[in-house]
Design a protein around this motif. Structure first.
Motif, PDB file in Angstrom:
ATOM      1  N   UNK A 202      37.489  -5.262 -44.370  1.00 49.40           N
ATOM      2  CA  UNK A 202      37.938  -6.212 -43.685  1.00 49.40           C
ATOM      3  C   UNK A 202      39.230  -6.021 -42.889  1.00 49.40           C
ATOM      4  N   UNK A 203      40.328  -5.287 -43.409  1.00 49.15           N
ATOM      5  CA  UNK A 203      41.733  -5.030 -43.387  1.00 49.15           C
ATOM      6  C   UNK A 203      41.700  -4.177 -40.801  1.00 49.15           C
ATOM      7  N   UNK A 205      39.378  -4.176 -39.353  1.00 50.68           N
ATOM      8  CA  UNK A 205      38.062  -5.643 -38.504  1.00 50.68           C
ATOM      9  C   UNK A 205      39.232  -6.038 -38.399  1.00 50.68           C
ATOM     10  N   UNK A 206      40.146  -7.161 -38.843  1.00 51.58           N
ATOM     11  CA  UNK A 206      41.591  -8.418 -38.592  1.00 51.58           C
ATOM     12  C   UNK A 206      41.801  -7.251 -38.010  1.00 51.58           C
ATOM     13  N   UNK A 207      42.335  -6.046 -37.818  1.00 46.86           N
ATOM     14  CA  UNK A 207      43.405  -5.511 -36.706  1.00 46.86           C
ATOM     15  C   UNK A 207      43.069  -5.938 -34.890  1.00 46.86           C
ATOM     16  N   UNK A 208      41.058  -5.265 -35.584  1.00 45.61           N
ATOM     17  CA  UNK A 208      40.733  -4.673 -34.289  1.00 45.61           C
ATOM     18  C   UNK A 208      40.329  -6.187 -33.651  1.00 45.61           C
ATOM     19  N   UNK A 209      40.588  -7.227 -34.513  1.00 43.59           N
ATOM     20  CA  UNK A 209      40.214  -8.484 -33.297  1.00 43.59           C
ATOM     21  C   UNK A 209      40.529  -9.189 -32.724  1.00 43.59           C
ATOM     22  N   UNK A 210      42.682  -8.416 -33.500  1.00 46.39           N
ATOM     23  CA  UNK A 210      43.761  -9.330 -32.915  1.00 46.39           C
ATOM     24  C   UNK A 210      43.941  -8.397 -31.564  1.00 46.39           C
ATOM     25  N   UNK A 211      42.823  -7.434 -31.021  1.00 44.45           N
ATOM     26  CA  UNK A 211      43.524  -6.026 -30.143  1.00 44.45           C
ATOM     27  C   UNK A 211      44.296  -5.008 -30.298  1.00 44.45           C
ATOM     28  N   UNK A 212      45.005  -4.532 -31.643  1.00 50.24           N
ATOM     29  CA  UNK A 212      45.070  -3.620 -31.912  1.00 50.24           C
ATOM     30  C   UNK A 212      44.527  -2.334 -32.020  1.00 50.24           C
ATOM     31  N   UNK A 213      45.121  -1.259 -31.264  1.00 51.21           N
ATOM     32  CA  UNK A 213      44.026  -0.384 -31.916  1.00 51.21           C
ATOM     33  C   UNK A 213      44.279   0.463 -32.999  1.00 51.21           C
ATOM     34  N   UNK A 214      43.692   0.772 -33.779  1.00 52.63           N
ATOM     35  CA  UNK A 214      43.836   1.434 -35.253  1.00 52.63           C
ATOM     36  C   UNK A 214      43.397   2.835 -35.430  1.00 52.63           C
ATOM     37  N   UNK A 235      50.120   0.260 -41.779  1.00 51.77           N
ATOM     38  CA  UNK A 235      49.578  -0.822 -42.895  1.00 51.77           C
ATOM     39  C   UNK A 235      49.780  -0.205 -43.768  1.00 51.77           C
ATOM     40  N   UNK A 236      49.786  -1.105 -45.096  1.00 51.90           N
ATOM     41  CA  UNK A 236      49.890   0.138 -46.171  1.00 51.90           C
ATOM     42  C   UNK A 236      48.701  -0.690 -46.791  1.00 51.90           C
ATOM     43  N   UNK A 237      47.621  -0.199 -47.099  1.00 56.77           N
ATOM     44  CA  UNK A 237      46.572  -0.983 -48.075  1.00 56.77           C
ATOM     45  C   UNK A 237      46.262  -1.173 -49.146  1.00 56.77           C
TER      46      UNK A 237
END
Length: 377
Positions: A202-203, A205-214, A235-237
């Protein structure tokens, strides 16, 4: 259902009925206070090496679905419940808990007094245990529990992190085992590189939902290799176990400080703190659940958070460059820090909230503010 037993290293024995897989496993016996979210708990890689006790009495009533998994397979050692629901009823469900655990070779135990077990752990602390459907001899089981490896001093991150640099594709909703090339340059939005120490899905997922390239990289990736990916932020998971043996991650984070904005959660929070010179210690029974109160010292607001960790940052070891930003209100342990000189901060909980409350989503906005500031500087 056949008989099964749980034995703790202090000689305590709990009996119940087996469900899921059959066999024998060892692990640290801990508890989670969430009322719902057992599917996300089962698939959270941070539970590697642990036998999870659910405090809510009935588990399995809404079944299992394909959308709410936090990783491809469960990472925990065993699963303990007071009562396994005999039916599952939810329009999204496509299988039951018993079948799911069988499929993934996870041993479950139902019918034991979970309240008594949790009270015992709170008094005596989390301890090693063995869960067995095969060996039902008490003395033998206690000996096995005593001989089980401790989580302290072990690096178990490498058992659950991704093995290659990967891209997150929200359409697939899974890791794509593709070596990074030109694909990293496609799309819009800031480029966030996630160091995977056992990251929940979900991390990204969350970044992608904000338009980030991950981009996801293994937790043992060097700082030089991360910077070659031209991240706008790192990001440190989250992840399992003791942070102190992860020398490679601590070194990488220390080298990244000041070069790119950094946002860490849970194990990532502990690793950032260690990289800055702080120390960590093992909690008596940890914080696991979707109902942990935390105060943001910046705004004085209290948020209810999702947490899963057995170690914490030592407040007395805080270096001059690091300040405490959040406190766990149950025991006043450090729940967040911020670097005073560099754009880096972290929290000891899960702002992506899977499962759990959404009180902490503002932390993604704080990270976005750091990315924007770095881009204009």
């Amino acid at each position: 259902m056949p008989l099964a037993k749980l034995a703790l290293e202090d000689g305590t024995i709990y009996c119940g009925e087996s469900f899921g897989a059959v066999g024998e496993v060892t692990g640290e016996v801990v508890f989670n206070t969430s009322m719902t979210g057992y599917q996300e708990i089962l698939t959270d890689p941070s539970y590697r090496g642990q036998i999870i006790t659910m405090t809510y009495p009935e588990i399995g009533n809404y079944g299992i679905n394909d959308e709410d998994v936090e990783h491809s397979v469960p990472a925990l050692s065993g699963f303990l419940v007071r009562q396994l629901s005999r039916i599952h009823s939810n329009y999204r469900s496509n299988t039951d808990l018993d079948s799911y655990l069988k499929k993934h070779n996870v041993i479950g135990l139902s019918g034991l007094d979970t309240r008594a077990l949790v009270k015992h752990i709170r008094d005596a602390g989390a301890m090693r245990g063995v869960l067995s459907t095969e060996d039902l001899d008490d003395a033998s089981l206690v000996a096995k529990a005593k001989a089980a490896p401790s989580l302290v001093g072990r690096d178990i991150v490498q058992e659950v992190m991704c093995k290659a640099t990967t891209t997150w594709d929200e359409r697939l909703d899974a890791w794509t085992e593709t070596q990074i090339g030109s694909a990293v340059d496609s799309g819009n939005g800031a480029h966030v590189v996630c160091m995977d120490f056992g990251m929940k899905w979900n991390i990204p997922r969350h970044f992608a939902s904000r338009g980030y390239r991950v981009t996801i990289v293994p937790g043992n990736t060097s700082a030089a290799d991360i910077m070659k990916l031209n991240p706008d932020g790192v990001f440190l998971s989250n992840g399992p176990g003791d942070p102190e043996p992860l020398d490679y991650a601590i070194k990488t984070i220390a080298e990244l400080l000041g070069k790119t904005p950094i946002f860490g959660i849970c194990l990532g929070h502990q690793l950032l703190s260690l990289a800055c010179g702080a120390k960590t210690f093992k909690l008596k029974f940890g914080h696991r659940g979707a109902n942990q109160p935390v105060q943001d010292l910046t705004t004085k607001k209290v948020e209810i958070t999702t947490q899963n960790h057995g170690f914490a940052v030592d407040a007395d070891s805080m270096p001059d460059d690091l300040e405490i930003t959040h406190l766990n209100l149950n025991d006043n342990t450090v729940a967040g820090v911020r670097h005073k000189k560099h754009p880096a901060f972290s929290v000891q909980y899960h702002p992506e909230a899977a499962a759990g409350p959404h009180d902490s989503h503002y932390l993604f906005e704080r990270f976005q503010d750091l990315l924007s500031a770095a881009a204009t500087s």
